[in-house]
Design a protein around this motif. Sequence first.
Motif, PDB file in Angstrom:
ATOM      1  N   TYR A 423      -0.134   2.663   9.348  1.00 48.97           N
ATOM      2  CA  TYR A 423       0.531   1.875   8.305  1.00 48.97           C
ATOM      3  C   TYR A 423       1.420   0.819   8.937  1.00 48.97           C
ATOM      4  O   TYR A 423       2.138   1.084   9.907  1.00 48.97           O
ATOM      5  CB  TYR A 423       1.365   2.782   7.393  1.00 48.97           C
ATOM      6  N   SER A 425       4.096  -2.590   7.815  1.00 46.26           N
ATOM      7  CA  SER A 425       4.801  -3.351   6.800  1.00 46.26           C
ATOM      8  C   SER A 425       5.582  -4.446   7.500  1.00 46.26           C
ATOM      9  O   SER A 425       5.490  -4.605   8.721  1.00 46.26           O
ATOM     10  CB  SER A 425       5.718  -2.442   5.967  1.00 46.26           C
ATOM     11  N   ASP A 431       2.977  -8.390   6.912  1.00 49.42           N
ATOM     12  CA  ASP A 431       2.385  -7.086   6.630  1.00 49.42           C
ATOM     13  C   ASP A 431       0.864  -7.194   6.515  1.00 49.42           C
ATOM     14  O   ASP A 431       0.108  -6.549   7.247  1.00 49.42           O
ATOM     15  CB  ASP A 431       2.995  -6.463   5.367  1.00 49.42           C
ATOM     16  N   HIS A 443      -3.446   0.088   7.519  1.00 49.57           N
ATOM     17  CA  HIS A 443      -3.249  -0.157   6.089  1.00 49.57           C
ATOM     18  C   HIS A 443      -1.949  -0.926   5.896  1.00 49.57           C
ATOM     19  O   HIS A 443      -0.937  -0.647   6.547  1.00 49.57           O
ATOM     20  CB  HIS A 443      -3.173   1.160   5.326  1.00 49.57           C
ATOM     21  N   SER A 444      -1.961  -1.872   4.971  1.00 46.52           N
ATOM     22  CA  SER A 444      -0.768  -2.669   4.706  1.00 46.52           C
ATOM     23  C   SER A 444       0.111  -1.975   3.671  1.00 46.52           C
ATOM     24  O   SER A 444      -0.342  -1.655   2.570  1.00 46.52           O
ATOM     25  CB  SER A 444      -1.169  -4.056   4.199  1.00 46.52           C
ATOM     26  N   PHE A 445       1.372  -1.771   4.044  1.00 46.44           N
ATOM     27  CA  PHE A 445       2.382  -1.214   3.129  1.00 46.44           C
ATOM     28  C   PHE A 445       3.233  -2.406   2.692  1.00 46.44           C
ATOM     29  O   PHE A 445       4.267  -2.709   3.275  1.00 46.44           O
ATOM     30  CB  PHE A 445       3.202  -0.160   3.862  1.00 46.44           C
ATOM     31  N   HIS A 448       7.262  -2.874   2.078  1.00 48.20           N
ATOM     32  CA  HIS A 448       7.874  -1.531   2.067  1.00 48.20           C
ATOM     33  C   HIS A 448       8.034  -0.991   0.645  1.00 48.20           C
ATOM     34  O   HIS A 448       8.938  -0.216   0.362  1.00 48.20           O
ATOM     35  CB  HIS A 448       9.264  -1.538   2.733  1.00 48.20           C
ATOM     36  N   PHE A 450       6.356   0.937  -2.565  1.00 51.30           N
ATOM     37  CA  PHE A 450       5.259   1.790  -3.022  1.00 51.30           C
ATOM     38  C   PHE A 450       4.592   1.241  -4.279  1.00 51.30           C
ATOM     39  O   PHE A 450       3.396   1.462  -4.491  1.00 51.30           O
ATOM     40  CB  PHE A 450       5.780   3.210  -3.297  1.00 51.30           C
ATOM     41  N   ALA A 453       1.877  -1.148  -3.200  1.00 56.33           N
ATOM     42  CA  ALA A 453       0.813  -0.570  -2.373  1.00 56.33           C
ATOM     43  C   ALA A 453       0.610   0.867  -2.838  1.00 56.33           C
ATOM     44  O   ALA A 453       1.122   1.813  -2.230  1.00 56.33           O
ATOM     45  CB  ALA A 453       1.191  -0.622  -0.897  1.00 56.33           C
ATOM     46  N   VAL A 456      -0.260   4.008  -0.700  1.00 54.29           N
ATOM     47  CA  VAL A 456       0.707   4.559   0.252  1.00 54.29           C
ATOM     48  C   VAL A 456       1.652   5.499  -0.485  1.00 54.29           C
ATOM     49  O   VAL A 456       2.092   5.197  -1.599  1.00 54.29           O
ATOM     50  CB  VAL A 456       1.511   3.434   0.940  1.00 54.29           C
ATOM     51  N   ILE A 461       3.550   8.305   4.884  1.00 52.90           N
ATOM     52  CA  ILE A 461       4.414   7.650   5.866  1.00 52.90           C
ATOM     53  C   ILE A 461       5.007   8.689   6.813  1.00 52.90           C
ATOM     54  O   ILE A 461       5.086   8.470   8.032  1.00 52.90           O
ATOM     55  CB  ILE A 461       5.532   6.852   5.164  1.00 52.90           C
ATOM     56  N   LEU A 466       5.324   4.606  10.630  1.00 47.08           N
ATOM     57  CA  LEU A 466       5.330   3.261  10.060  1.00 47.08           C
ATOM     58  C   LEU A 466       5.742   2.249  11.113  1.00 47.08           C
ATOM     59  O   LEU A 466       6.745   2.436  11.817  1.00 47.08           O
ATOM     60  CB  LEU A 466       6.291   3.188   8.874  1.00 47.08           C
TER      61      LEU A 466
END
Length: 520
Positions: A423, A425, A431, A443-445, A448, A450, A453, A456, A461, A466
């Motif tokens: 992950y 961010s 990100d 994977h793009s968070f 930051h 939720f 995304a 996630v 996490i 992260l």
Amino acid sequence: MSTIKSARVDRRGALVHSPAGFSDFTAFTTASPAKAEILAVFIGFIVVWTFFYTVTEAPVPVKHDMTEAYAWGQEFQLGYHQHPPFWAWLCGLWFRVFPISPMFFSALSATNAAVGLLGAWYLLSCLVSGPRRVACWALLLLTPLYTFYAYKFDANIIFLSIWPWTLFFFFRSISQPGLSSALGLGVMVGLGLLSKYYVFLPLAGCFGAALVATSGRRWLASCWPWISVAVALLTFAPHLVWLVQNRAPPLHYLGSKLGAPWPDVWHRALRAEGGLCGMMLGVLAIVAGLTLLTPRGARTRVCALSRDQARMVAVLTLTPLVLTGLSALVLKTVVMDEMMIGVVPLAPLLIMQFFPGCPPLLLARVSLCGAIVLNIGAVVVAPAYAYWRVAHQHGWLRQVPVQEIAQEATDLWQRHVPAPLTYVSGSFILDNGAAFYSPAHPHSFVSHDFSQALWVTPQRIREHGLLSICMADDMICLQRAASFATAQTQQLPVTLSHRFLGYTTNPVAFIVVITPPLAH
């Protein structure tokens, strides 16, 4: 090209016998080319514009909307924070097949435009034939809609490919009512709904176009539109369920864009509307110029379209322009420049209606020659333009080295954490940019957050850790990264520049925040 049926068209547009050896170019402008020739044209288009995009965009990172499409496409969700999912799905599928690189993003953009041009070719066959069809199609290619503006693959640009095919099935449903036409129209409308809710505005044009034509009203009174609606809703249904289950994030996003300051609303609306009209000035100049240069006695007085067809084309072309401007003013929202560029494939045909005296064969030849010159010129000019961007555009010096920081941050993670990078961010563009450029392709968070995304979770996490890449002066990003910190979290300062053709951008300072998995 292979030899086409030996025929030509006189200045009035009538077919006459052609002498042996008449050139393939002339045959292409006067007759219907074979499928193999059409395929060759569109493959050539993809090759030319893949090259142009790859070379001219090499000095800069892939656009943010495109890395967003990639990051979302990795997840194959039924919906996303801002938009429906179809265009992101396409991007995800594309990079399951092809290498993850800027060149293949260029190929995706060129292919999207080519699919739209192919749809426009078949759409025009529902309305005109012979040199008029070739002229309308080539004039469309001479606008920047399917060439220079096609590179930014996002929720707006996807309509370059979706909308011409939607209109093709719309016209075919009216002229040839039947199950296949109804199913095709329903599927295309469903894909439009799965791409961006903006599609409701051009769809209103379809309803209006049906109302102004006798055949359209007969079609509306039949069962076929209802079959198309049912198929569209069935196609859209999974996303609709997702909207209900997740409290409609795209609608909340749209709500956040309402109530913009009036100066911004007016400025962007006028720029978007004026920009689209400006792109059509070249078409207008060619058609009007050839009409004026043609002696009155040689001008054709046969209109290309019937009255009903002309009304339909006008409604389909003008409705998106009018409704987009009105929606911006009513909702006080900012209109994006590229919103309408994919929903006006019939604009050249509408312009031609105002100049019935323009010789169709001459117009077809001039327009096709112009299209050929444009494509050759794009190949020739691309390296020089790339060099100019680096050597003479001062804005280039201020760009963020997205590719470099993605690579460096990935290296730092791999040196400090004995676990794969899953992950990432960070600050805006970093990100999704890191998801694309990092060799690990995490994977793009997003931000930051939720809610932006949904793939996630806090548990994931904790399990995978992260990597946060923040601009050194982005306090919001650093604060959000700190909210996920543990005793093992490290903050590492990094300063990088981007280099291309011996030129170097201004250095940019970053803070890389590494939070390992709790198990480590």
